[in-house]
Motif scaffolding. Structure first.
Motif, PDB file in Angstrom:
ATOM      1  N   ASN A  75       0.829  -1.207   0.000  1.00 27.98           N
ATOM      2  CA  ASN A  75       0.000   0.000   0.000  1.00 27.98           C
ATOM      3  C   ASN A  75       0.860   1.252   0.000  1.00 27.98           C
ATOM      4  O   ASN A  75       0.514   2.251  -0.642  1.00 27.98           O
ATOM      5  CB  ASN A  75      -0.912   0.000   1.225  1.00 27.98           C
ATOM      6  N   CYS A  76       1.983   1.200   0.710  1.00 25.28           N
ATOM      7  CA  CYS A  76       2.884   2.346   0.783  1.00 25.28           C
ATOM      8  C   CYS A  76       3.386   2.715  -0.617  1.00 25.28           C
ATOM      9  O   CYS A  76       3.390   3.890  -0.999  1.00 25.28           O
ATOM     10  CB  CYS A  76       4.054   2.000   1.700  1.00 25.28           C
ATOM     11  N   SER A 120       0.054   3.699  -2.949  1.00 25.98           N
ATOM     12  CA  SER A 120      -0.586   4.936  -2.492  1.00 25.98           C
ATOM     13  C   SER A 120       0.325   6.146  -2.658  1.00 25.98           C
ATOM     14  O   SER A 120      -0.134   7.224  -3.046  1.00 25.98           O
ATOM     15  CB  SER A 120      -1.008   4.802  -1.029  1.00 25.98           C
ATOM     16  N   TYR A 166      -7.217  -0.212   0.392  1.00 26.65           N
ATOM     17  CA  TYR A 166      -6.419   0.856   1.005  1.00 26.65           C
ATOM     18  C   TYR A 166      -5.882   1.840  -0.037  1.00 26.65           C
ATOM     19  O   TYR A 166      -5.851   3.045   0.190  1.00 26.65           O
ATOM     20  CB  TYR A 166      -5.243   0.251   1.774  1.00 26.65           C
ATOM     21  N   SER A 167      -5.449   1.322  -1.168  1.00 29.85           N
ATOM     22  CA  SER A 167      -4.787   2.185  -2.148  1.00 29.85           C
ATOM     23  C   SER A 167      -5.746   2.782  -3.172  1.00 29.85           C
ATOM     24  O   SER A 167      -5.392   3.746  -3.853  1.00 29.85           O
ATOM     25  CB  SER A 167      -3.696   1.407  -2.890  1.00 29.85           C
ATOM     26  N   SER A 181      -6.603   6.456  -2.416  1.00 30.59           N
ATOM     27  CA  SER A 181      -5.535   7.196  -1.733  1.00 30.59           C
ATOM     28  C   SER A 181      -5.186   8.496  -2.443  1.00 30.59           C
ATOM     29  O   SER A 181      -4.735   9.458  -1.812  1.00 30.59           O
ATOM     30  CB  SER A 181      -4.282   6.323  -1.623  1.00 30.59           C
ATOM     31  N   ASN A 188       2.625   8.172   5.996  1.00 31.31           N
ATOM     32  CA  ASN A 188       1.169   8.123   6.106  1.00 31.31           C
ATOM     33  C   ASN A 188       0.587   6.905   5.390  1.00 31.31           C
ATOM     34  O   ASN A 188      -0.349   6.271   5.882  1.00 31.31           O
ATOM     35  CB  ASN A 188       0.552   9.405   5.540  1.00 31.31           C
ATOM     36  N   SER A 189       1.126   6.592   4.215  1.00 33.39           N
ATOM     37  CA  SER A 189       0.642   5.434   3.462  1.00 33.39           C
ATOM     38  C   SER A 189       0.953   4.129   4.190  1.00 33.39           C
ATOM     39  O   SER A 189       0.184   3.167   4.103  1.00 33.39           O
ATOM     40  CB  SER A 189       1.272   5.412   2.066  1.00 33.39           C
ATOM     41  N   VAL A 231      -1.600   3.582   7.392  1.00 29.63           N
ATOM     42  CA  VAL A 231      -3.022   3.254   7.178  1.00 29.63           C
ATOM     43  C   VAL A 231      -3.296   1.767   7.393  1.00 29.63           C
ATOM     44  O   VAL A 231      -4.120   1.398   8.245  1.00 29.63           O
ATOM     45  CB  VAL A 231      -3.490   3.723   5.788  1.00 29.63           C
ATOM     46  N   PRO A 232      -2.658   0.839   6.666  1.00 27.78           N
ATOM     47  CA  PRO A 232      -2.933  -0.580   6.913  1.00 27.78           C
ATOM     48  C   PRO A 232      -2.339  -1.091   8.219  1.00 27.78           C
ATOM     49  O   PRO A 232      -2.840  -2.070   8.780  1.00 27.78           O
ATOM     50  CB  PRO A 232      -2.283  -1.283   5.714  1.00 27.78           C
ATOM     51  N   ASP A 288      -5.108  -0.012  10.814  1.00 34.43           N
ATOM     52  CA  ASP A 288      -6.530  -0.178  10.522  1.00 34.43           C
ATOM     53  C   ASP A 288      -7.069  -1.502  11.061  1.00 34.43           C
ATOM     54  O   ASP A 288      -6.393  -2.532  11.000  1.00 34.43           O
ATOM     55  CB  ASP A 288      -6.767  -0.120   9.017  1.00 34.43           C
TER      56      ASP A 288
END
Length: 282
Positions: A83-84, A87, A148-149, A152, A203-204, A207-208, A211
């Motif tokens: 996701n990092c 995103s 998640y992405s 984003s 920040n990216s 999130v996961p 969460d």
């Protein structure tokens, strides 16, 4: 007047110290409880009567159907890293498009994205779940990464504000030399935007990592080896398990916070620069 000012300063500092104490007490209790030799909750004393690293040993080496922390940690790490990457690319590219490119409908799209961001993401949970179910992506980490992405890029505002501080003359000079928009983005703007890149990456990643709601909704098959850390630790607080796994829950809470703490310490300078720089013209 001097005495009144001194009293005011003292009262302000006492109030701030009280707030710090209220904030730190639960964290300290979590840490010290993780070093307790007792498996369940100990409400009679703040500090353990017997200290031990047993909870950490059990959590890391004694995987069972309830506590499988190594698998949870790896699942969360894989989802967070994926996701990092995705995103961060989305956010930076959308921010560059709105900050550095003039195109028809730009203002309208920006207003629309702000309006969409006003609605909590949980409102779309049911629709997201049924879409993933139709595609066969429930109970899979790929589905979690897509959720998640997927939206984003709407979180572009701070990055857009930072890109707005990059001198336009540099971009215009590059374009006069024949550089494309992609080349301006990768070779002119991004090298001068290291703080906002770090801010976006952190920040990216968070999130996961933090969460619970979406992870619980998508990974709902009950297979503990597929869970993320948030689901696994929450499951330990079940009333039938808490007296046997509360110590491991505290140890897991401490271990989960370590990577984030290290990341913040290393990247703190760039993170602060990214926030303040992005707030100038956000």
């Amino acid at each position: 007047m001097i005495k009144r000012k001194t009293v005011r300063v003292i009262l302000k500092h006492l109030f701030l110290a009280l707030l710090v104490l209220i904030w730190l007490v639960p964290i300290i209790w979590l840490v010290v409880t993780s070093f307790s030799a007792y498996n369940g909750r100990n409400t009679s004393t703040f500090f353990p009567t017997e200290w031990s690293i047993t909870q950490y040993v059990k959590l890391l080496t004694g995987a069972d159907t309830v506590a499988n922390f190594p698998a949870w940690f790896m699942n969360t790490l894989v989802v967070a890293i994926a996701n990092c990457v995705v995103s961060s690319i989305f956010v930076l590219m959308v921010a560059y498009a709105f900050a550095c490119m003039d195109f028809r409908g730009s203002k309208g799209l920006q207003n629309l994205s702000v309006i969409v961001n006003l609605f909590p993401g949980v409102l779309s949970m049911i629709a997201v779940y049924f879409v993933l179910k139709a595609l066969g992506l429930t109970n899979s980490h790929l589905g979690l990464i897509l959720v998640y992405s997927g939206g984003s890029g709407l979180g572009y505002l701070i990055a857009k504000g930072f890109f707005g501080t990059v001198p336009k003359a540099l971009q215009e000079a590059a374009k006069l030399d024949g550089a494309s928009e992609a080349r301006c983005f990768f070779q002119v703007v991004l090298p001068m935007s290291r703080p906002i890149i770090v801010y976006t990456i952190i920040n990216s990643f968070l999130v996961p990592w933090m969460d619970f709601v979406y992870a619980k909704m998508i990974l709902n098959a009950g297979v503990s080896s597929q869970w993320t850390v948030a689901i696994g630790l929450y499951n330990m607080l079940d009333k039938s398990l808490i007296n046997s796994y509360f110590g491991q829950f505290c140890a897991g809470g401490v271990l989960v916070s370590i990577p984030i703490s290290i990341l913040y310490i290393i990247m703190q300078k760039f993170y602060v620069e990214g926030v303040t720089g992005g707030a100038v013209k956000g």
